[in-house]
Design a protein around this motif. Structure first.
Motif, PDB file in Angstrom:
ATOM      1  N   ASP A 185      -6.070  45.390  17.383  1.00 28.48           N
ATOM      2  CA  ASP A 185      -6.278  44.170  16.624  1.00 28.48           C
ATOM      3  C   ASP A 185      -7.528  43.440  17.126  1.00 28.48           C
ATOM      4  N   ALA A 186      -8.242  42.820  16.181  1.00 37.28           N
ATOM      5  CA  ALA A 186      -9.440  42.086  16.566  1.00 37.28           C
ATOM      6  C   ALA A 186      -9.107  40.955  17.532  1.00 37.28           C
ATOM      7  N   ASN A 187      -7.823  40.535  17.528  1.00 40.12           N
ATOM      8  CA  ASN A 187      -7.398  39.532  18.503  1.00 40.12           C
ATOM      9  C   ASN A 187      -7.649  40.020  19.922  1.00 40.12           C
ATOM     10  N   ASP A 188      -7.463  41.343  20.101  1.00 44.38           N
ATOM     11  CA  ASP A 188      -7.690  41.912  21.431  1.00 44.38           C
ATOM     12  C   ASP A 188      -9.169  41.922  21.780  1.00 44.38           C
ATOM     13  N   LEU A 189     -10.006  42.005  20.753  1.00 45.27           N
ATOM     14  CA  LEU A 189     -11.446  42.019  20.984  1.00 45.27           C
ATOM     15  C   LEU A 189     -11.911  40.650  21.471  1.00 45.27           C
ATOM     16  N   TYR A 190     -11.438  39.629  20.797  1.00 46.65           N
ATOM     17  CA  TYR A 190     -11.877  38.271  21.147  1.00 46.65           C
ATOM     18  C   TYR A 190     -10.856  37.588  22.049  1.00 46.65           C
ATOM     19  N   GLN A 191     -10.553  38.236  23.161  1.00 45.20           N
ATOM     20  CA  GLN A 191      -9.590  37.609  24.050  1.00 45.20           C
ATOM     21  C   GLN A 191     -10.271  36.493  24.842  1.00 45.20           C
ATOM     22  N   GLU A 192      -9.435  35.669  25.445  1.00 47.03           N
ATOM     23  CA  GLU A 192      -9.910  34.415  26.046  1.00 47.03           C
ATOM     24  C   GLU A 192     -10.987  34.634  27.113  1.00 47.03           C
ATOM     25  N   VAL A 193     -10.819  35.692  27.934  1.00 51.34           N
ATOM     26  CA  VAL A 193     -11.802  35.934  29.002  1.00 51.34           C
ATOM     27  C   VAL A 193     -13.184  36.175  28.401  1.00 51.34           C
ATOM     28  N   LEU A 194     -13.214  36.967  27.331  1.00 52.30           N
ATOM     29  CA  LEU A 194     -14.480  37.273  26.683  1.00 52.30           C
ATOM     30  C   LEU A 194     -15.082  36.014  26.062  1.00 52.30           C
ATOM     31  N   LEU A 195     -14.246  35.258  25.365  1.00 51.28           N
ATOM     32  CA  LEU A 195     -14.739  34.040  24.720  1.00 51.28           C
ATOM     33  C   LEU A 195     -15.235  33.035  25.760  1.00 51.28           C
ATOM     34  N   ASP A 196     -14.601  33.034  26.924  1.00 50.12           N
ATOM     35  CA  ASP A 196     -15.045  32.117  27.972  1.00 50.12           C
ATOM     36  C   ASP A 196     -16.445  32.495  28.457  1.00 50.12           C
ATOM     37  N   HIS A 197     -16.686  33.792  28.623  1.00 49.80           N
ATOM     38  CA  HIS A 197     -18.037  34.237  29.009  1.00 49.80           C
ATOM     39  C   HIS A 197     -19.047  33.906  27.920  1.00 49.80           C
ATOM     40  N   PHE A 198     -18.603  33.948  26.641  1.00 46.82           N
ATOM     41  CA  PHE A 198     -19.499  33.623  25.525  1.00 46.82           C
ATOM     42  C   PHE A 198     -19.814  32.128  25.512  1.00 46.82           C
ATOM     43  N   ARG A 199     -18.771  31.316  25.688  1.00 46.43           N
ATOM     44  CA  ARG A 199     -18.981  29.858  25.613  1.00 46.43           C
ATOM     45  C   ARG A 199     -19.701  29.330  26.840  1.00 46.43           C
ATOM     46  N   HIS A 200     -19.424  29.951  27.984  1.00 46.46           N
ATOM     47  CA  HIS A 200     -20.035  29.486  29.238  1.00 46.46           C
ATOM     48  C   HIS A 200     -20.675  30.671  29.950  1.00 46.46           C
TER      49      HIS A 200
END
Lengths: 165, 430
Positions: free
Chosen positions: A17-32
């Motif tokens: 699932d794409a949910n697994d792609l955009y998991q929180e750890v990844l999004l955190d590296h993207f945002r910060h």
């Protein structure tokens, strides 16, 4: 003969699932993103571009006299995957020997192309990128920063004690 | 999920307008097997129609039937099935010519698609006749397939390639047209409808100006044929290219319609069987047009399947399709404009439902990927129009493009998913 029921009932291969792609750890590296920016001096530069999406990365590396990465920064524009991958890569690279990193970059690309099994290999947060393997069109997003790293380290090897000369 | 805007909307509007009886669009939609499938556990919402459309069961069945009932090569063999296959194949050529009001089947070449059709003209017509200093004129909104072949032709001949600029609204800026045409332009190659902006270009006006300047006109109709009545005669085109797969037909089928005298001027590009008259040891003579441009065994099954697609559109009626398209486009623009941080690229009043947009602080690839988890298919990237995207300051965009089988309420699903995607990517920053 064509049979709609036979075809539509089967969902076809469904990757994670794409949910697994955009998991929180990844999004955190993207945002910060870690190590986002440029280096004022003593750097080796490497650029990578993905013409399909217009993503660009400029990697700046400074090696210490002992061949380890003294400092590393990245700049450019990219999607969540490429930005997070650059962030994870640069966070790991600082203080590590160039040769080891170059090997790791090769291994990472092979892992992303699913040629070898995925293993974190001591790289913090690398697992956040494991899901990318299920989305072949996004593999280049994940590997872009690592290609830039290879390129920068190769350049650094040509002028061992990198620094302005 | 989504509001429940009724499809009846449009039908009521149609009924109020008077006599027109609209197709039962839900029933039409029901004929498309793919539209019943679940994607990632959700009903598929397919908004990548500008890339390729879905196929109704009749098209899939017709293509299969050729293999199941009359597999034979066309044009050569003298036996029952070959004659049947040839008759069905040639009937589709005629249907294609009728569908776009072309001069006739005899000057309609079957190709693999729009790209091959344009390349045939570039190789077979432009390269043999262009000289250094001649000019090819395109527009700033061409798909790469109506740009790169002309770059190749210019490189091969020393001709120069110029481009009609696009203004901020996404329309052609015609103020410098006379100067751009000059007196050495041999060909104007332009798209009927932009695959990014949805803009419908004033092709007739441009064609008249080009003809007055002594140039021939090629129209890329890939994006228009499925959305509006297209008449090659009314557009004033010398060449018109389109693909089957963007109008509910199989992939690997397209057409190059031409004025017969232009086709007679064209050199064959591929040599081989089928395109020859008499073959000697060292030289050959060519078959009549259009066969001299069709070397080798064609995509017979696909072409025959394409015949069913033409019938689907003819039965719906292109006027009805256009009304449906206009209604859906209005809903699309309303819904997308209401998404916070979303900017639509292209604001031409005369347009179709191809809508390119940028979502603030969100990369197009991430947006498409996040929408995909809701079962929504949209496009992300350069849309094969890199110069146009650069013109608008983008390297990549998202694009939602509709077809008559889309439902108005699918745009609610799209808009909600876009809001969620932006929130997911912005995270703590919002």
């Amino acid at each position: 003969m064509y049979s709609p029921s036979r075809w539509s009932a089967r969902g076809g291969p469904s990757p994670v699932d794409a949910n697994d792609l955009y998991q929180e750890v990844l999004l955190d590296h993207f945002r910060h993103p870690r190590n986002h920016g440029t280096l004022a001096d003593g750097e080796v530069l490497a650029d990578e571009e993905n013409p399909n999406c217009g993503d660009r990365i400029r990697l700046a590396v400074r090696l210490a006299p002992d061949g380890t990465v003294a400092d590393i920064r990245f700049d450019g524009r990219g999607c969540a995957i490429s930005t997070a991958s650059a962030s994870i890569m640069t966070a790991h690279a600082r203080g590590r020997p160039a040769g080891e990193l170059s090997d790791l970059a090769d291994r990472f690309s092979a892992m992303m192309r699913a040629e070898i099994p995925f293993e974190e290999g001591g790289v913090e947060d690398l697992a956040a990128l494991a899901g990318v393997r299920s989305f072949p069109l996004r593999v280049k997003c994940a590997t872009m920063a690592w290609h830039a790293l290879k390129k920068a380290l190769a350049r650094a090897a040509e002028k061992p004690f990198s620094g302005r000369s | 999920m989504g509001t429940h805007r009724e499809n009846a909307d449009a039908q009521a509007a149609g009924a109020a307008a008077g006599a027109v009886r609209e197709p039962d669009w839900e029933r039409v939609r029901g004929d498309f097997p793919v539209l019943h499938r679940l994607v990632r556990g959700r009903p598929l919402v397919y908004f990548d129609n500008a890339a390729t459309t879905q196929k109704p069961a009749i098209v899939i069945r017709t293509e299969c039937e050729y293999y199941g009932t009359c597999t034979a090569n066309v044009h050569r063999a003298i036996h029952f099935m070959a004659e049947e296959a040839t008759r069905r194949y040639e009937a589709v050529r005629a249907a294609a010519a009728r569908f776009v009001d072309a001069p006739g089947a005899a000057s309609t070449v079957v190709t693999r698609g729009t790209t091959e059709a344009i390349n045939l003209v570039a190789r077979g017509w432009a390269i043999p006749r262009l000289k250094p200093g001649d000019r090819i004129l395109v527009t700033g909104m061409e798909h790469h397939s109506n740009l790169v072949p002309w770059q190749m032709a210019a490189r091969a001949t020393g001709a120069e390639l110029r481009s009609i600029p696009v203004d901020d609204a996404g329309e052609l800026d015609l103020r410098r047209l006379p100067e751009l045409l000059g007196n050495r332009t041999r060909l104007l190659a332009l798209t009927h409808v932009s695959n990014v902006l949805g803009t419908v270009n004033p092709v007739r006006q441009l064609a008249d100006a080009a003809h007055a300047a002594g140039a021939a006109v090629l129209v890329d109709a890939a994006q228009s044929v499925a959305h509006m009545p297209v008449s090659m005669a009314a557009l004033g085109a010398d060449f018109l290219a389109f693909s089957g797969h963007k109008m509910c037909g199989p992939t690997g089928v397209g057409f190059l319609c031409a004025r017969p005298e232009r086709l007679e001027e064209m050199e064959p590009v591929f040599g081989g069987g089928e395109m020859i008259a008499r073959v000697e040891e060292t030289e050959s003579t060519w078959a009549e047009i259009p066969h001299r441009f069709e070397a080798g065994t064609p995509n017979i099954a696909g072409v025959i399947g394409m015949g069913a697609a033409f019938e689907v559109f003819s039965e719906l009626g292109m006027d009805a399709v256009q009304r449906r398209d206009a209604m859906l486009t209005r809903v699309a623009l309303e819904q997308l404009a209401a998404v916070p941080g979303l900017r639509i690229v292209g604001a031409a009043p005369d347009r179709i439902g191809v809508v390119a947009f940028a979502l603030e602080d969100a990369h197009p690839h991430d947006v498409a990927q996040l929408l995909d988890r809701d079962g929504i298919a949209i496009r992300a990237g350069h849309m094969c129009a890199q110069p146009l995207l650069r013109r608008f300051g983008h390297a990549a965009l998202n694009r939602a493009s509709l077809a008559f089988y889309n439902r108005p309420e699918e745009f609610d699903v799209l808009a909600e998913s876009l809001v969620r995607a932006r929130r997911a990517l912005a995270g703590g920053r919002e």
